[in-house]
Enzyme design. Structure first.
Site, PDB file in Angstrom:
ATOM      1  N   ASN A   1      10.740  29.744  76.140  1.00 16.73           N
ATOM      2  CA  ASN A   1      12.170  29.248  75.225  1.00 16.73           C
ATOM      3  C   ASN A   1      12.779  30.531  75.083  1.00 16.73           C
ATOM      4  OD1 ASN A   1      13.340  27.158  73.905  1.00 16.73           O
ATOM      5  ND2 ASN A   1      12.899  28.185  71.975  1.00 16.73           N
TER       6      ASN A   1
ATOM      7  N   SER B   1      20.962   2.911  74.902  1.00 11.49           N
ATOM      8  CA  SER B   1      19.831   1.929  74.438  1.00 11.49           C
ATOM      9  C   SER B   1      20.419   0.441  74.122  1.00 11.49           C
ATOM     10  CB  SER B   1      19.250   2.597  72.919  1.00 11.49           C
ATOM     11  OG  SER B   1      18.545   3.614  73.444  1.00 11.49           O
TER      12      SER B   1
ATOM     13  N   ASP C   1       8.577   8.720  72.435  1.00  9.60           N
ATOM     14  CA  ASP C   1       9.187   9.705  73.331  1.00  9.60           C
ATOM     15  C   ASP C   1       8.032   9.941  74.053  1.00  9.60           C
ATOM     16  OD1 ASP C   1      11.763   9.454  72.919  1.00  9.60           O
ATOM     17  OD2 ASP C   1      11.861  10.797  71.282  1.00  9.60           O
TER      18      ASP C   1
ATOM     19  N   GLY D   1      15.408  12.596  84.048  1.00  9.78           N
ATOM     20  CA  GLY D   1      14.874  12.155  82.477  1.00  9.78           C
ATOM     21  C   GLY D   1      15.237  10.815  82.297  1.00  9.78           C
TER      22      GLY D   1
ATOM     23  N   TYR E   1      19.416  13.423  81.593  1.00  8.94           N
ATOM     24  CA  TYR E   1      19.734  12.090  82.734  1.00  8.94           C
ATOM     25  C   TYR E   1      20.995  11.918  82.780  1.00  8.94           C
ATOM     26  CZ  TYR E   1      19.909   9.628  78.038  1.00  8.94           C
ATOM     27  OH  TYR E   1      20.046   9.140  76.750  1.00  8.94           O
TER      28      TYR E   1
ATOM     29  N   LYS F   1      15.812  12.733  64.149  1.00  6.27           N
ATOM     30  CA  LYS F   1      14.359  12.378  64.424  1.00  6.27           C
ATOM     31  C   LYS F   1      13.296  13.114  63.616  1.00  6.27           C
ATOM     32  CE  LYS F   1      14.743  11.345  69.295  1.00  6.27           C
ATOM     33  NZ  LYS F   1      14.336  11.433  70.770  1.00  6.27           N
TER      34      LYS F   1
ATOM     35  N   THR G   1      17.808   8.764  66.839  1.00  8.99           N
ATOM     36  CA  THR G   1      18.051   9.770  67.742  1.00  8.99           C
ATOM     37  C   THR G   1      18.817  10.940  67.024  1.00  8.99           C
ATOM     38  OG1 THR G   1      19.036  10.138  69.980  1.00  8.99           O
ATOM     39  CG2 THR G   1      20.354   8.784  68.703  1.00  8.99           C
TER      40      THR G   1
ATOM     41  N   GLY H   1      12.977  19.146  70.370  1.00  8.22           N
ATOM     42  CA  GLY H   1      12.439  17.778  70.336  1.00  8.22           C
ATOM     43  C   GLY H   1      11.818  17.072  71.435  1.00  8.22           C
ATOM     44  N   ALA H   2      12.606  17.240  72.449  1.00  8.77           N
ATOM     45  CA  ALA H   2      12.270  16.773  73.808  1.00  8.77           C
ATOM     46  C   ALA H   2      10.807  17.423  74.281  1.00  8.77           C
ATOM     47  CB  ALA H   2      12.936  16.811  74.800  1.00  8.77           C
TER      48      ALA H   2
ATOM     49  N   ALA I   1      11.917  24.320  73.438  1.00 11.01           N
ATOM     50  CA  ALA I   1      11.051  24.111  72.509  1.00 11.01           C
ATOM     51  C   ALA I   1      11.733  23.066  71.263  1.00 11.01           C
ATOM     52  CB  ALA I   1      10.757  25.630  71.954  1.00 11.01           C
TER      53      ALA I   1
HETATM   54  N1  NAP Z   1      14.972  11.889  78.863  1.00 11.14           N
HETATM   55  C1  NAP Z   1      15.064  11.522  77.627  1.00 11.14           C
HETATM   56  O1  NAP Z   1      14.374  10.414  77.044  1.00 11.14           O
HETATM   57  C2  NAP Z   1      15.406  12.645  76.548  1.00 11.14           C
HETATM   58  C3  NAP Z   1      15.051  12.661  75.247  1.00 11.14           C
HETATM   59  C4  NAP Z   1      15.209  13.670  74.525  1.00 11.14           C
HETATM   60  C5  NAP Z   1      16.065  14.698  74.869  1.00 11.14           C
HETATM   61  N2  NAP Z   1      16.578  14.735  76.093  1.00 11.14           N
HETATM   62  C6  NAP Z   1      17.321  15.733  76.638  1.00 11.14           C
HETATM   63  O2  NAP Z   1      16.698  16.950  76.671  1.00 11.14           O
HETATM   64  C7  NAP Z   1      17.560  17.873  76.230  1.00 11.14           C
HETATM   65  C8  NAP Z   1      17.081  18.682  75.073  1.00 11.14           C
HETATM   66  O3  NAP Z   1      17.111  17.810  74.039  1.00 11.14           O
HETATM   67  P1  NAP Z   1      16.453  17.817  72.491  1.00 11.14           P
HETATM   68  O4  NAP Z   1      16.665  16.905  71.624  1.00 11.14           O
HETATM   69  O5  NAP Z   1      14.946  18.674  72.748  1.00 11.14           O
HETATM   70  O6  NAP Z   1      17.298  19.251  72.119  1.00 11.14           O
HETATM   71  P2  NAP Z   1      17.108  20.518  70.805  1.00 11.14           P
HETATM   72  O7  NAP Z   1      16.077  20.079  69.803  1.00 11.14           O
HETATM   73  O8  NAP Z   1      18.405  20.821  70.590  1.00 11.14           O
HETATM   74  O9  NAP Z   1      16.415  21.637  71.845  1.00 11.14           O
HETATM   75  C9  NAP Z   1      16.917  22.353  72.787  1.00 11.14           C
HETATM   76  C10 NAP Z   1      16.120  23.527  73.582  1.00 11.14           C
HETATM   77  O10 NAP Z   1      16.679  24.123  74.624  1.00 11.14           O
HETATM   78  C11 NAP Z   1      17.030  25.374  74.251  1.00 11.14           C
HETATM   79  N3  NAP Z   1      18.340  25.784  75.051  1.00 11.14           N
HETATM   80  C12 NAP Z   1      19.503  25.222  74.471  1.00 11.14           C
HETATM   81  N4  NAP Z   1      20.370  25.702  75.106  1.00 11.14           N
HETATM   82  C13 NAP Z   1      20.122  26.715  76.004  1.00 11.14           C
HETATM   83  C14 NAP Z   1      20.505  27.678  76.908  1.00 11.14           C
HETATM   84  N5  NAP Z   1      22.135  27.641  77.260  1.00 11.14           N
HETATM   85  N6  NAP Z   1      19.504  28.392  77.613  1.00 11.14           N
HETATM   86  C15 NAP Z   1      18.388  28.101  77.550  1.00 11.14           C
HETATM   87  N7  NAP Z   1      17.725  27.387  76.480  1.00 11.14           N
HETATM   88  C16 NAP Z   1      18.593  26.721  75.666  1.00 11.14           C
HETATM   89  C17 NAP Z   1      16.773  25.690  73.045  1.00 11.14           C
HETATM   90  O11 NAP Z   1      16.365  26.974  72.849  1.00 11.14           O
HETATM   91  P3  NAP Z   1      16.663  27.800  71.435  1.00 11.14           P
HETATM   92  O12 NAP Z   1      15.366  27.422  70.761  1.00 11.14           O
HETATM   93  O13 NAP Z   1      16.506  29.190  71.698  1.00 11.14           O
HETATM   94  O14 NAP Z   1      17.748  27.267  70.702  1.00 11.14           O
HETATM   95  C18 NAP Z   1      15.819  24.482  72.619  1.00 11.14           C
HETATM   96  O15 NAP Z   1      14.560  24.798  72.756  1.00 11.14           O
HETATM   97  C19 NAP Z   1      18.994  17.434  76.088  1.00 11.14           C
HETATM   98  O16 NAP Z   1      19.638  17.661  77.454  1.00 11.14           O
HETATM   99  C20 NAP Z   1      18.657  15.956  75.984  1.00 11.14           C
HETATM  100  O17 NAP Z   1      19.721  15.059  76.402  1.00 11.14           O
HETATM  101  C21 NAP Z   1      16.146  13.649  77.113  1.00 11.14           C
END
Ligand code: NAP
Length: 369
Positions: free
Chosen positions: A248, A119, A202, A333, A312, A166, A162, A228-229, A226
């Protein structure tokens, strides 16, 4: 009405369009030259006074039948494209931070960790390109409440929020817009006289990202994860008339999200049975350094025409590479990240963000990783 007369008028329009096209391309060539000169001399692409003087001059010259507002609309677009051309032409004079003075506006990102964040690079390049006297800094913090109080006291203008703040920041703002409240997360803060306003860009990023693949309305999006993303994706898709199925790893969390947003939930183990138009991965599976991992098998990908991965880094995950091999359209992403940022920039500055430049500086950095 004589058919011949109509044909003659249409021919005349075509001739004029050809002339216009030639003139527009000539103008673009000059713009590119100006872009190079500005870059060589570290001058800003955006020159508010110069643009205002062009509009003034054109209004004086205009003899109709186009109205002043129509002229403004047409030339506004021509000038916007010129800026874009100049941005692409420019060199790395936008990549660093600009000169800091007593009136420099400060923005930043609150998170932990933030050292990897793209950013600062993206927003500082955009500030420089538009000649805005502002600076965007990374703030790796532990005490969110203290940081917000400090930012208020220091007169900071805006911030990105971030991981892991959040959700926590929701209760610490003075005002939250309805969208951020529904999503249950704030990624953007605007510091105003009345206090701190929290919002969420987002979901806008998610919508623009998915729209690069297919129209959302009436299509089914199968969302893996399930967190934040996922919340931003589910809200974005549903608000644009799409349907969502959430899968999920932890069933309780997935079901809770689906119940909250009124969409379908299916346990992850049943992923092979699900069908949809677009598969969206919002889990970190496949993210650097675990780049040999993928959340679903190749067989699953056959059931989709489009696949999006919120990750990404790397730009093209194993999931996206396998999806491409199966003939799916794919989106990194990176686009979601870019568009949440361009939306923030517009919100803070009221200016149209230099999207091409913001895309280029981040892509360049990601490719170099
Ligand atoms: N492109 C963008 O702008 C952007 C923005 C935000 C995030 N992201 C990316 O999106 C991804 C998730 O971020 P987040 O903030 O949403 O994370 P988060 O809130 O921690 O959520 C992660 C999710 O992934 C699941 N998960 C984690 N490890 C797993 C595994 N080994 N097998 C299956 N499911 C798994 C978790 O399931 P459980 O509920 O079972 O733990 C949860 O639902 C990251 O890679 C992040 O870099 C990208």
């Amino acid at each position: 009405m004589s058919e011949k007369f109509l044909d003659a008028l249409r021919c005349r329009i075509e001739d004029l369009d050809r002339d216009l096209l030639k003139l527009l391309n000539e103008r673009a060539t000059v713009s590119v030259k100006i872009g190079r000169l500005k870059a060589e001399n570290s001058l800003s692409i955006y020159d508010r006074e110069r643009e205002a003087s062009i509009f003034g001059y054109l209004a004086d010259q205009n003899k109709g039948p186009l109205s002043a507002s129509q002229i403004h609309k047409i030339f506004g677009e021509i000038i916007r494209v010129s800026r874009e051309l100049q941005s692409i032409t420019g060199d790395d004079s936008t990549a660093g931070i600009g000169e800091v003075s007593g009136t420099t506006a400060i923005y930043g990102i609150l998170g932990n960790p933030v050292a990897h964040s793209m950013s600062p690079l993206m927003h500082n390049a955009a500030f420089r390109r538009l000649g805005i006297n502002a600076l965007y800094l990374p703030f790796e913090i532990e005490d969110l409440e203290g940081a917000l109080a400090g930012m208020k006291a220091l007169g900071i203008k805006g911030a990105s929020v971030t991981h892991p703040f959040k959700r926590r920041v929701l209760s610490l703002t003075d005002e939250i817009d309805g969208t951020a409240e529904t999503i249950g997360a704030v990624n953007t803060l605007v510091f105003e006289k009345g206090g701190i306003r929290g919002t969420n860009t987002d979901w806008v990023g998610a919508v623009k990202w998915l729209e690069t693949l297919l129209p959302i309305e009436g299509r089914r999006f199968v969302v893996l994860g399930a967190g934040g993303a996922a919340r931003a994706v589910v809200f974005g898709v549903m608000s644009k008339g799409g349907q969502v199925t959430v899968l999920n790893r932890s069933a309780a969390r997935g079901k809770a999200l689906a119940d909250e947003f009124g969409c379908e939930f299916v346990p992850f183990a049943e992923v092979e049975k699900i069908r949809g138009d677009c598969l969206v991965n919002t889990t970190p599976v496949g993210m650097y350094p675990n780049i040999a991992q993928t959340p679903v098998s190749k067989g699953v990908l056959r059931h989709y025409r489009a696949v999006a991965d919120a990750i990404y880094n790397p730009l093209k995950t194993l999931l996206l590479r396998e999806a491409e091999a199966e003939g799916c359209k794919v989106a990194s992403g990176f686009e979601m990240f870019l568009f949440q940022g361009t939306e923030q920039f517009a919100l803070w500055t009221g200016e149209e963000p230099p999207v091409a430049l913001m895309r280029e500086v981040v892509l360049e950095r990601l490719r170099a990783l």
